[in-house]
Design a protein around this motif. Sequence first.
Motif, PDB file in Angstrom:
ATOM      1  N   PHE A 171       0.817  -1.206   0.000  1.00 41.26           N
ATOM      2  CA  PHE A 171       0.000   0.000   0.000  1.00 41.26           C
ATOM      3  C   PHE A 171       0.855   1.263   0.000  1.00 41.26           C
ATOM      4  O   PHE A 171       0.526   2.251  -0.666  1.00 41.26           O
ATOM      5  CB  PHE A 171      -0.920  -0.004   1.225  1.00 41.26           C
ATOM      6  N   LYS A 172       1.973   1.234   0.714  1.00 42.34           N
ATOM      7  CA  LYS A 172       2.802   2.430   0.846  1.00 42.34           C
ATOM      8  C   LYS A 172       3.355   2.892  -0.492  1.00 42.34           C
ATOM      9  O   LYS A 172       3.298   4.079  -0.826  1.00 42.34           O
ATOM     10  CB  LYS A 172       3.950   2.174   1.836  1.00 42.34           C
ATOM     11  N   ILE A 173       3.905   1.962  -1.276  1.00 44.81           N
ATOM     12  CA  ILE A 173       4.485   2.375  -2.557  1.00 44.81           C
ATOM     13  C   ILE A 173       3.395   2.779  -3.549  1.00 44.81           C
ATOM     14  O   ILE A 173       3.585   3.704  -4.344  1.00 44.81           O
ATOM     15  CB  ILE A 173       5.380   1.257  -3.151  1.00 44.81           C
ATOM     16  N   ILE A 174       2.224   2.120  -3.484  1.00 45.02           N
ATOM     17  CA  ILE A 174       1.120   2.522  -4.360  1.00 45.02           C
ATOM     18  C   ILE A 174       0.677   3.939  -4.029  1.00 45.02           C
ATOM     19  O   ILE A 174       0.401   4.745  -4.928  1.00 45.02           O
ATOM     20  CB  ILE A 174      -0.063   1.542  -4.239  1.00 45.02           C
ATOM     21  N   LYS A 175       0.622   4.251  -2.751  1.00 43.59           N
ATOM     22  CA  LYS A 175       0.244   5.602  -2.326  1.00 43.59           C
ATOM     23  C   LYS A 175       1.247   6.624  -2.840  1.00 43.59           C
ATOM     24  O   LYS A 175       0.870   7.697  -3.348  1.00 43.59           O
ATOM     25  CB  LYS A 175       0.149   5.670  -0.802  1.00 43.59           C
ATOM     26  N   LYS A 176       2.539   6.305  -2.731  1.00 43.44           N
ATOM     27  CA  LYS A 176       3.583   7.216  -3.217  1.00 43.44           C
ATOM     28  C   LYS A 176       3.470   7.418  -4.725  1.00 43.44           C
ATOM     29  O   LYS A 176       3.581   8.539  -5.223  1.00 43.44           O
ATOM     30  CB  LYS A 176       4.966   6.656  -2.870  1.00 43.44           C
ATOM     31  N   LEU A 177       3.250   6.321  -5.445  1.00 42.63           N
ATOM     32  CA  LEU A 177       3.170   6.404  -6.896  1.00 42.63           C
ATOM     33  C   LEU A 177       1.922   7.155  -7.351  1.00 42.63           C
ATOM     34  O   LEU A 177       1.953   7.876  -8.351  1.00 42.63           O
ATOM     35  CB  LEU A 177       3.181   5.000  -7.507  1.00 42.63           C
ATOM     36  N   THR A 178       0.831   7.005  -6.611  1.00 47.54           N
ATOM     37  CA  THR A 178      -0.390   7.732  -6.935  1.00 47.54           C
ATOM     38  C   THR A 178      -0.183   9.236  -6.774  1.00 47.54           C
ATOM     39  O   THR A 178      -0.624  10.032  -7.611  1.00 47.54           O
ATOM     40  CB  THR A 178      -1.553   7.271  -6.040  1.00 47.54           C
ATOM     41  N   ILE A 179       0.511   9.619  -5.705  1.00 44.75           N
ATOM     42  CA  ILE A 179       0.829  11.036  -5.492  1.00 44.75           C
ATOM     43  C   ILE A 179       1.727  11.544  -6.621  1.00 44.75           C
ATOM     44  O   ILE A 179       1.531  12.641  -7.152  1.00 44.75           O
ATOM     45  CB  ILE A 179       1.508  11.243  -4.124  1.00 44.75           C
ATOM     46  N   PHE A 180       2.689  10.714  -6.996  1.00 49.34           N
ATOM     47  CA  PHE A 180       3.609  11.125  -8.049  1.00 49.34           C
ATOM     48  C   PHE A 180       2.891  11.256  -9.388  1.00 49.34           C
ATOM     49  O   PHE A 180       3.226  12.124 -10.198  1.00 49.34           O
ATOM     50  CB  PHE A 180       4.761  10.124  -8.156  1.00 49.34           C
ATOM     51  N   MET A 181       1.889  10.403  -9.634  1.00 51.61           N
ATOM     52  CA  MET A 181       1.099  10.523 -10.856  1.00 51.61           C
ATOM     53  C   MET A 181       0.406  11.883 -10.933  1.00 51.61           C
ATOM     54  O   MET A 181       0.327  12.498 -11.994  1.00 51.61           O
ATOM     55  CB  MET A 181       0.045   9.408 -10.921  1.00 51.61           C
ATOM     56  N   LYS A 182      -0.096  12.346  -9.802  1.00 46.87           N
ATOM     57  CA  LYS A 182      -0.743  13.655  -9.761  1.00 46.87           C
ATOM     58  C   LYS A 182       0.266  14.759 -10.070  1.00 46.87           C
ATOM     59  O   LYS A 182      -0.027  15.700 -10.820  1.00 46.87           O
ATOM     60  CB  LYS A 182      -1.383  13.884  -8.396  1.00 46.87           C
ATOM     61  N   ILE A 183       1.457  14.626  -9.495  1.00 47.53           N
ATOM     62  CA  ILE A 183       2.512  15.616  -9.742  1.00 47.53           C
ATOM     63  C   ILE A 183       2.874  15.637 -11.226  1.00 47.53           C
ATOM     64  O   ILE A 183       3.050  16.704 -11.832  1.00 47.53           O
ATOM     65  CB  ILE A 183       3.754  15.304  -8.887  1.00 47.53           C
ATOM     66  N   GLN A 184       2.979  14.450 -11.831  1.00 51.57           N
ATOM     67  CA  GLN A 184       3.306  14.366 -13.258  1.00 51.57           C
ATOM     68  C   GLN A 184       2.241  15.032 -14.121  1.00 51.57           C
ATOM     69  O   GLN A 184       2.552  15.675 -15.120  1.00 51.57           O
ATOM     70  CB  GLN A 184       3.468  12.898 -13.653  1.00 51.57           C
TER      71      GLN A 184
END
Length: 231
Positions: A171-184
């Motif tokens: 869950f932790k890495i998915i959460k990080k990647l989801t945030i990064f998708m928004k930044i992208q």
Amino acid sequence: MIHTSINALIGLKLTSFIKDKNLLSTAIIIGLILPDLDFILDFILSLFLNYDFLYNPYISNSIFHSLFMIPFLSLLILIYLEYTNQNNSNAVIGLSLGMLAHVIIDIISFNTIGIFYPLFDLKSSFGLTNYFNIQFSSKIIKIFYTFDFFFYRLYTLSIINLIITNKIDNFKIIKKLTIFMKIQLYIFLLFLLLIYFDVSNNTFSSLFGLFYTLCFLMTFYMTYKSRTIIN
């Protein structure tokens, strides 16, 4: 033009056909990404020497795009594997295949590559544009660069889907990647606005170098963290 994210997507798609080869798939993707370290080095150098690294590059498409870099890095990895008593040649094979594929993709996409650097200087770089006399306008070049962020977002989404499909409880890495998708997405929209308002090439290049470096490093991070499911 830079298309690191497209290379990463191609690598991820191709490696889906490779099964039970420890680290081979991850190494291929990293090999497809790695040569574009040249652009980050060029960006950093431009901060000190005050030149536009996108339109008047100094070392882009040279050091890590050179065919001589492939055996050099392979030798370093082999020395490291021997020193750490690891018997896994897949990392060397994958990295070499990925880097070679990157150079080929760059050539057929009309990039000018210093494939024999430093044996020949950058003025002797190879590129199909020399034969077809193809020129792109400044705005078209900016659009190409901008869409690299869009494809970075697609790569991040692909990694998330890969984690979910393999039912990995992370869950932790998915959460990080989801945030990064928004930044992208925000970065992509920002650069569309920069093109619309026709900002200067210098401003565009400086901002691109900053955000490109962030996305490049994050792509390395997520690829490494997902190595067990990629393979």
